[in-house]
Design a protein around this motif. Structure first.
Motif, PDB file in Angstrom:
ATOM      1  N   LEU A 101     -46.596 -32.179  34.196  1.00 19.71           N
ATOM      2  CA  LEU A 101     -46.974 -33.465  33.622  1.00 19.71           C
ATOM      3  C   LEU A 101     -46.637 -33.458  32.134  1.00 19.71           C
ATOM      4  CD1 LEU A 101     -48.298 -36.147  34.448  1.00 19.71           C
ATOM      5  CD2 LEU A 101     -50.482 -35.211  33.688  1.00 19.71           C
ATOM      6  N   ASP A 102     -45.812 -34.401  31.709  1.00 19.84           N
ATOM      7  CA  ASP A 102     -45.425 -34.520  30.304  1.00 19.84           C
ATOM      8  C   ASP A 102     -46.466 -35.347  29.574  1.00 19.84           C
ATOM      9  OD1 ASP A 102     -44.185 -34.757  27.871  1.00 19.84           O
ATOM     10  OD2 ASP A 102     -42.758 -36.285  28.532  1.00 19.84           O
ATOM     11  N   VAL A 103     -47.219 -34.707  28.687  1.00 21.06           N
ATOM     12  CA  VAL A 103     -48.301 -35.391  27.971  1.00 21.06           C
ATOM     13  C   VAL A 103     -47.919 -35.682  26.518  1.00 21.06           C
ATOM     14  CG1 VAL A 103     -50.157 -34.513  29.433  1.00 21.06           C
ATOM     15  CG2 VAL A 103     -49.355 -33.134  27.506  1.00 21.06           C
ATOM     16  N   SER A 104     -46.636 -35.800  26.264  1.00 26.97           N
ATOM     17  CA  SER A 104     -46.161 -36.110  24.919  1.00 26.97           C
ATOM     18  C   SER A 104     -46.812 -37.388  24.403  1.00 26.97           C
ATOM     19  CB  SER A 104     -44.638 -36.268  24.919  1.00 26.97           C
ATOM     20  OG  SER A 104     -44.007 -35.070  25.317  1.00 26.97           O
ATOM     21  N   GLY A 105     -47.326 -37.342  23.184  1.00 24.74           N
ATOM     22  CA  GLY A 105     -47.917 -38.525  22.573  1.00 24.74           C
ATOM     23  C   GLY A 105     -49.380 -38.740  22.881  1.00 24.74           C
ATOM     24  N   LEU A 106     -49.975 -37.936  23.775  1.00 19.50           N
ATOM     25  CA  LEU A 106     -51.375 -38.119  24.132  1.00 19.50           C
ATOM     26  C   LEU A 106     -52.276 -37.315  23.199  1.00 19.50           C
ATOM     27  CD1 LEU A 106     -51.397 -37.986  28.037  1.00 19.50           C
ATOM     28  CD2 LEU A 106     -51.202 -39.976  26.543  1.00 19.50           C
ATOM     29  N   GLY A 107     -53.494 -37.797  23.010  1.00 15.29           N
ATOM     30  CA  GLY A 107     -54.484 -37.073  22.232  1.00 15.29           C
ATOM     31  C   GLY A 107     -55.190 -36.031  23.072  1.00 15.29           C
ATOM     32  N   GLU A 108     -55.979 -35.188  22.435  1.00 13.10           N
ATOM     33  CA  GLU A 108     -56.648 -34.084  23.134  1.00 13.10           C
ATOM     34  C   GLU A 108     -57.583 -34.589  24.226  1.00 13.10           C
ATOM     35  OE1 GLU A 108     -59.546 -30.248  22.095  1.00 13.10           O
ATOM     36  OE2 GLU A 108     -58.736 -31.514  20.499  1.00 13.10           O
ATOM     37  N   LYS A 109     -58.286 -35.678  23.970  1.00 11.84           N
ATOM     38  CA  LYS A 109     -59.218 -36.219  24.959  1.00 11.84           C
ATOM     39  C   LYS A 109     -58.491 -36.671  26.222  1.00 11.84           C
ATOM     40  CE  LYS A 109     -62.845 -39.713  25.524  1.00 11.84           C
ATOM     41  NZ  LYS A 109     -63.604 -40.816  24.871  1.00 11.84           N
ATOM     42  N   ASP A 110     -57.378 -37.384  26.053  1.00  7.78           N
ATOM     43  CA  ASP A 110     -56.606 -37.851  27.215  1.00  7.78           C
ATOM     44  C   ASP A 110     -55.995 -36.683  27.978  1.00  7.78           C
ATOM     45  OD1 ASP A 110     -57.109 -40.548  26.784  1.00  7.78           O
ATOM     46  OD2 ASP A 110     -55.421 -40.760  25.402  1.00  7.78           O
ATOM     47  N   VAL A 111     -55.536 -35.667  27.245  1.00  9.50           N
ATOM     48  CA  VAL A 111     -54.958 -34.489  27.894  1.00  9.50           C
ATOM     49  C   VAL A 111     -55.989 -33.818  28.795  1.00  9.50           C
ATOM     50  CG1 VAL A 111     -54.042 -32.161  27.512  1.00  9.50           C
ATOM     51  CG2 VAL A 111     -53.203 -34.075  26.129  1.00  9.50           C
ATOM     52  N   LEU A 112     -57.222 -33.685  28.307  1.00  9.04           N
ATOM     53  CA  LEU A 112     -58.288 -33.057  29.095  1.00  9.04           C
ATOM     54  C   LEU A 112     -58.610 -33.877  30.336  1.00  9.04           C
ATOM     55  CD1 LEU A 112     -60.711 -31.886  26.245  1.00  9.04           C
ATOM     56  CD2 LEU A 112     -59.214 -30.465  27.660  1.00  9.04           C
TER      57      LEU A 112
ATOM     58  N   ILE B  96     -40.125 -30.847  39.021  1.00 10.05           N
ATOM     59  CA  ILE B  96     -40.419 -32.274  38.902  1.00 10.05           C
ATOM     60  C   ILE B  96     -41.242 -32.469  37.627  1.00 10.05           C
ATOM     61  CG2 ILE B  96     -41.594 -34.262  39.910  1.00 10.05           C
ATOM     62  CD1 ILE B  96     -41.119 -33.010  42.657  1.00 10.05           C
ATOM     63  N   VAL B  97     -40.725 -33.293  36.726  1.00 12.14           N
ATOM     64  CA  VAL B  97     -41.418 -33.583  35.469  1.00 12.14           C
ATOM     65  C   VAL B  97     -41.798 -35.059  35.476  1.00 12.14           C
ATOM     66  CG1 VAL B  97     -41.292 -33.555  32.951  1.00 12.14           C
ATOM     67  CG2 VAL B  97     -40.052 -31.824  34.281  1.00 12.14           C
ATOM     68  N   CYS B  98     -43.070 -35.329  35.248  1.00 13.80           N
ATOM     69  CA  CYS B  98     -43.564 -36.712  35.311  1.00 13.80           C
ATOM     70  C   CYS B  98     -44.245 -37.097  34.011  1.00 13.80           C
ATOM     71  CB  CYS B  98     -44.541 -36.844  36.485  1.00 13.80           C
ATOM     72  SG  CYS B  98     -45.325 -38.469  36.616  1.00 13.80           S
ATOM     73  N   GLU B  99     -43.909 -38.263  33.486  1.00 11.94           N
ATOM     74  CA  GLU B  99     -44.578 -38.754  32.286  1.00 11.94           C
ATOM     75  C   GLU B  99     -46.019 -39.153  32.618  1.00 11.94           C
ATOM     76  OE1 GLU B  99     -42.421 -41.959  30.573  1.00 11.94           O
ATOM     77  OE2 GLU B  99     -40.580 -40.806  30.285  1.00 11.94           O
ATOM     78  N   ALA B 100     -46.926 -38.903  31.699  1.00  2.11           N
ATOM     79  CA  ALA B 100     -48.338 -39.246  31.897  1.00  2.11           C
ATOM     80  C   ALA B 100     -48.580 -40.702  31.529  1.00  2.11           C
ATOM     81  CB  ALA B 100     -49.218 -38.321  31.064  1.00  2.11           C
ATOM     82  N   ARG B 101     -47.892 -41.586  32.221  1.00  6.84           N
ATOM     83  CA  ARG B 101     -48.081 -43.020  31.959  1.00  6.84           C
ATOM     84  C   ARG B 101     -48.640 -43.740  33.183  1.00  6.84           C
ATOM     85  NH1 ARG B 101     -43.904 -46.334  33.647  1.00  6.84           N
ATOM     86  NH2 ARG B 101     -42.069 -45.317  34.531  1.00  6.84           N
ATOM     87  N   PHE B 102     -48.948 -42.943  34.226  1.00  9.34           N
ATOM     88  CA  PHE B 102     -49.589 -43.492  35.414  1.00  9.34           C
ATOM     89  C   PHE B 102     -51.074 -43.111  35.376  1.00  9.34           C
ATOM     90  CE2 PHE B 102     -45.208 -42.339  36.349  1.00  9.34           C
ATOM     91  CZ  PHE B 102     -44.687 -43.534  36.838  1.00  9.34           C
ATOM     92  N   ASP B 103     -51.907 -43.808  36.152  1.00 11.40           N
ATOM     93  CA  ASP B 103     -53.337 -43.494  36.127  1.00 11.40           C
ATOM     94  C   ASP B 103     -53.607 -42.158  36.816  1.00 11.40           C
ATOM     95  OD1 ASP B 103     -54.230 -44.039  39.091  1.00 11.40           O
ATOM     96  OD2 ASP B 103     -52.946 -45.729  38.519  1.00 11.40           O
ATOM     97  N   PHE B 104     -54.792 -41.595  36.543  1.00 11.91           N
ATOM     98  CA  PHE B 104     -55.152 -40.274  37.051  1.00 11.91           C
ATOM     99  C   PHE B 104     -55.033 -40.190  38.568  1.00 11.91           C
ATOM    100  CE2 PHE B 104     -58.279 -40.768  33.386  1.00 11.91           C
ATOM    101  CZ  PHE B 104     -57.393 -40.245  32.469  1.00 11.91           C
ATOM    102  N   ALA B 105     -55.585 -41.197  39.257  1.00  9.08           N
ATOM    103  CA  ALA B 105     -55.632 -41.158  40.722  1.00  9.08           C
ATOM    104  C   ALA B 105     -54.229 -41.144  41.318  1.00  9.08           C
ATOM    105  CB  ALA B 105     -56.425 -42.350  41.249  1.00  9.08           C
ATOM    106  N   THR B 106     -53.323 -41.965  40.776  1.00  8.79           N
ATOM    107  CA  THR B 106     -51.961 -42.033  41.311  1.00  8.79           C
ATOM    108  C   THR B 106     -51.240 -40.703  41.163  1.00  8.79           C
ATOM    109  OG1 THR B 106     -51.862 -44.390  40.720  1.00  8.79           O
ATOM    110  CG2 THR B 106     -49.775 -43.282  41.189  1.00  8.79           C
ATOM    111  N   ILE B 107     -51.348 -40.101  39.982  1.00  7.02           N
ATOM    112  CA  ILE B 107     -50.707 -38.804  39.764  1.00  7.02           C
ATOM    113  C   ILE B 107     -51.370 -37.732  40.619  1.00  7.02           C
ATOM    114  CG2 ILE B 107     -50.257 -37.002  38.049  1.00  7.02           C
ATOM    115  CD1 ILE B 107     -49.961 -39.146  35.952  1.00  7.02           C
ATOM    116  N   GLY B 108     -52.702 -37.789  40.732  1.00 11.11           N
ATOM    117  CA  GLY B 108     -53.419 -36.820  41.556  1.00 11.11           C
ATOM    118  C   GLY B 108     -53.004 -36.883  43.018  1.00 11.11           C
TER     119      GLY B 108
END
Length: 387
Positions: free
Chosen positions: A116-127, A85-97
């Motif tokens: 979790l597909d973090v394409s396009g995110l910066g290092e801070k958001d990835v963390l 299952i591959v999910c784009e990181a466009r949902f909020d943290f709690a929902t994905i969690g």
């Protein structure tokens, strides 16, 4: 799990209380086939990439809808579920969690890797996503080539399958209560105690080595590099620098001197006999294993254990994600280990021998084995070869 106390047994005039742990298998989960993919999002390029890899799959836009579809497949007895299952990181943290927790708690769906597909995110958001969503893996899918992507997914599937097997297998064991005290928490406690005492006692030696390294050649005292440990966890790995500054950039030029046969198929480690990049101080540190002392800091940080399989450079770990080799990552990363005790410092060791010893330790590791390895480590510290 029930804990039943049995009559005490007497061994060598010492009374050792016995306990029986009765473990039950999970409820029958059906004969499900895992194939294809499930992509949650709208990135057409990523969808096309997955279609080219799997030829079949499903694309959904919401986590709740995906949850309902997965439950429907299980409840209706459909024998086919997605392999990943591959999910784009466009949902909020709690929902994905919450979605990730749903997968992990389900007897069947827990076997499916959640990426979790973090394409396009910066290092801070990835963390932030790593901290709050805690998926099985986070990837920049749009930057992954197909070979790397399928290797990573295969590795995660292997890890999930092994974990599921360990949970599901029923077994009845009888052990002395003393032997049950040495679990993961006891191993961690032992690591912290020994590493703390060693760092305190060896601090004068650290200063002397740092001074020698600094005086002989320009560059930092410590060598810090990314390494892959247990479960392919990537962390900063510390050693005293034993090579000239910028030695990593010369690996390509020295590839023909590699101790391991680079012409054979499969993963290849990189080590050179009488490596010309090693300094005089560095040669002494390597032959006495004093260059490894800063890894006591890694032990305190929880990245490594005193005993385990050696953490690998990312280019080596990348080649060990197939079913045949992934099991070595089930063990913690360690300062010393089985192959160091049995084969360290010899130039005739093959790739297969080293991986076999790693897998052997991963499948049999326990506190008694760790103590045996620690006891035999001093005799293995002095290398016979400059490798």
């Amino acid at each position: 799990m029930d804990l039943l106390y049995l009559p005490q047994t007497v061994k060598a005039k010492k009374i050792a209380p016995r306990a029986r742990f009765r473990s039950y298998s999970l409820p029958q989960t059906g004969n499900f086939q895992f194939s294809g993919f499930c992509y949650i999002g709208r990135n057409s390029a990523n969808i096309v990439k997955l279609v080219e890899l799997y030829k079949e799959g499903s694309v959904l836009e919401g986590l709740e809808k995906t949850k309902n579809e997965l439950l429907k497949s299980v409840e209706q007895g459909k024998n086919k579920l997605p392999e990943v299952i591959v999910c784009e990181a466009r949902f909020d943290f709690a929902t994905i969690g919450h979605f990730n927790q749903f997968l992990r708690k389900h007897a069947v769906l827990r076997q499916i890797p959640f990426i979790l597909d973090v394409s396009g995110l910066g290092e801070k958001d990835v963390l932030l996503y790593r901290k709050h969503a805690r998926p099985d893996e986070m990837l920049f899918v749009e930057d992954c080539d197909k070979k790397d992507l399928i290797s990573k997914i295969s590795f995660l599937c292997k890890m999930k399958a092994n974990a599921q097997k360990e949970v599901a297998e029923p077994k009845i064991e009888e052990k002395s209560l003393r032997s049950l005290r040495f679990g993961p928490m006891s191993k961690r406690g032992f690591d912290i105690l020994v590493a703390s005492i060693a760092l305190l006692l060896l601090s004068p030696l650290f200063l002397l080595i740092a001074l020698a390294v600094r005086l002989e050649s320009r560059g930092p005292v410590f060598y810090i590099a990314k390494r892959a440990g247990r479960g392919y966890k990537i962390f900063n790995f510390y050693k005293f620098r034993t090579m000239i500054h910028g030695a990593d950039k010369k690996m390509t030029d020295l590839a023909h001197l590699n101790q391991y046969n680079a012409e054979v198929k499969g993963p290849v480690f990189f080590k050179i006999n009488n490596d010309p990049r090693i300094t005089k101080v560095g040669s002494f540190l390597r032959n006495t294993s004093l260059d490894e002392l800063p890894q006591l800091v890694n032990v305190l940080l929880g990245d490594m254990s005193l005993v385990g399989n050696r953490p690998l450079p990312l280019y080596e770990a990348k080649a060990l994600t197939t079913d045949d080799y992934a099991a070595r990552f089930m063990a913690p990363a360690g300062i010393t280990g089985l192959w160091q005790v049995k084969k360290r410092g010899t130039k005739d060791m093959s790739v297969e021998e080293r991986i076999s010893l790693d897998i052997d330790y991963a499948s049999k590791c326990n506190f008694v084995t760790d103590l045996w390895i620690i006891a035999n480590t001093p005799s293995a510290l002095l290398q016979k070869e400059n490798v």
